[in-house]
Design a protein around this motif. Structure first.
Motif, PDB file in Angstrom:
ATOM      1  N   GLY A 102       0.806  -1.216   0.000  1.00  0.00           N
ATOM      2  CA  GLY A 102       0.000   0.000   0.000  1.00  0.00           C
ATOM      3  C   GLY A 102       0.838   1.264   0.000  1.00  0.00           C
ATOM      4  N   SER A 103       0.445   2.219   0.848  1.00  0.00           N
ATOM      5  CA  SER A 103       1.147   3.491   0.905  1.00  0.00           C
ATOM      6  C   SER A 103       2.574   3.340   1.413  1.00  0.00           C
ATOM      7  N   GLY A 104       2.838   2.253   2.112  1.00  0.00           N
ATOM      8  CA  GLY A 104       4.197   1.997   2.584  1.00  0.00           C
ATOM      9  C   GLY A 104       5.172   1.877   1.430  1.00  0.00           C
ATOM     10  N   ARG A 105       4.731   1.257   0.334  1.00  0.00           N
ATOM     11  CA  ARG A 105       5.588   1.124  -0.846  1.00  0.00           C
ATOM     12  C   ARG A 105       5.842   2.485  -1.480  1.00  0.00           C
ATOM     13  N   VAL A 106       4.795   3.318  -1.551  1.00  0.00           N
ATOM     14  CA  VAL A 106       4.943   4.658  -2.120  1.00  0.00           C
ATOM     15  C   VAL A 106       5.924   5.477  -1.284  1.00  0.00           C
ATOM     16  N   GLN A 107       5.789   5.402   0.043  1.00  0.00           N
ATOM     17  CA  GLN A 107       6.680   6.153   0.927  1.00  0.00           C
ATOM     18  C   GLN A 107       8.125   5.701   0.762  1.00  0.00           C
ATOM     19  N   SER A 108       8.336   4.399   0.718  1.00  0.00           N
ATOM     20  CA  SER A 108       9.694   3.867   0.602  1.00  0.00           C
ATOM     21  C   SER A 108      10.363   4.303  -0.695  1.00  0.00           C
ATOM     22  N   LYS A 109       9.613   4.220  -1.792  1.00  0.00           N
ATOM     23  CA  LYS A 109      10.187   4.592  -3.082  1.00  0.00           C
ATOM     24  C   LYS A 109      10.549   6.078  -3.098  1.00  0.00           C
ATOM     25  N   LYS A 110       9.694   6.911  -2.536  1.00  0.00           N
ATOM     26  CA  LYS A 110       9.969   8.348  -2.475  1.00  0.00           C
ATOM     27  C   LYS A 110      11.213   8.615  -1.639  1.00  0.00           C
ATOM     28  N   TRP A 111      11.342   7.908  -0.517  1.00  0.00           N
ATOM     29  CA  TRP A 111      12.503   8.056   0.359  1.00  0.00           C
ATOM     30  C   TRP A 111      13.787   7.623  -0.349  1.00  0.00           C
ATOM     31  N   ILE A 112      13.755   6.484  -1.017  1.00  0.00           N
ATOM     32  CA  ILE A 112      14.934   5.986  -1.733  1.00  0.00           C
ATOM     33  C   ILE A 112      15.337   6.967  -2.834  1.00  0.00           C
ATOM     34  N   LYS A 113      14.353   7.485  -3.566  1.00  0.00           N
ATOM     35  CA  LYS A 113      14.639   8.417  -4.657  1.00  0.00           C
ATOM     36  C   LYS A 113      15.167   9.760  -4.154  1.00  0.00           C
ATOM     37  N   SER A 114      14.882  10.096  -2.906  1.00  0.00           N
ATOM     38  CA  SER A 114      15.422  11.338  -2.363  1.00  0.00           C
ATOM     39  C   SER A 114      16.952  11.280  -2.304  1.00  0.00           C
TER      40      SER A 114
END
Length: 202
Positions: A102-114
């Motif tokens: 869910g949103s956990g995947r979206v958050q993780s990807k955004k964090w990694i891309k930062s």
């Protein structure tokens, strides 16, 4: 997320043994075969490797309760997967996707891309400590709180090799609260993460 975010954990196979006959004429060998076929399948978790340039340590990351320990095990792997993805420049990491939902995947990807969007990776040391697990919804949802200390954690530019840390006036400790949900396969997956800097010392 802040600078910080997400041990190879394999599910222990259940050993079923027969204790004598049943009185119905069936043999112990037949009983063992029947019981073994009912054992839950082993979960094939991804192998996650971190280089020696980044030391991610988990302090007192254990619990006497097997269910809470299972939460800690998978949460640890999710963190390791996230940092491995940053270091490998891989925002679409399959290992991260395995441990997120869910949103956990979206958050993780955004964090990694930062990190990866700026061509940076993590180096140094990051202790993860003071875990507290609460089981909810009849054991299908869990809340995990923990802290990190970024005092010795740094970022390094892939091309220039320039290393940077937090500014001296920034509190190095960060508190996290993670919501995890147990998948149909039995994996505890991150569904959301909240963080706040400077809230670890109680």
């Amino acid at each position: 997320m802040t600078m910080t975010g997400a041990a190879l954990t394999t599910a222990a196979a259940v050993l079923l043994t027969a204790c004598g006959g049943t009185g119905d004429g069936s043999s112990p060998e037949h009983e063992r075969a029947a019981e073994s076929s009912a054992a839950p399948p082993r979960i094939e978790r991804p192998v996650i490797k971190l280089p020696s340039s980044f030391q991610l340590t988990f302090e007192a990351w254990n619990d006497a309760d097997p269910q809470r320990q299972a939460v800690l095990n998978d949460a640890k792997e999710e963190l390791r997967a996230g940092y491995a993805a940053i270091i490998a420049n891989d925002p679409d990491s399959k290992a991260v996707a395995f441990y997120d939902t869910g949103s956990g995947r979206v958050q993780s990807k955004k964090w990694i891309k930062s990190y990866t969007d700026k061509n940076r990776r993590v180096v140094g040391e990051l202790p993860v400590f003071d875990p507290k697990v609460t089981l909810l919804d009849d054991g299908t949802t869990a809340s995990l709180a923990y802290c990190t200390d970024e005092s010795k954690a740094r970022t390094e530019h892939r091309l220039t090799g320039k290393v940077e840390g937090n500014s001296p006036d920034m509190d190095p400790e960060v508190s996290y609260v993670v919501t995890l949900r147990k998948s149909s396969a039995g994996v505890w997956q991150n569904s959301s993460v909240r963080s706040q800097r400077g809230k670890c010392a109680e």
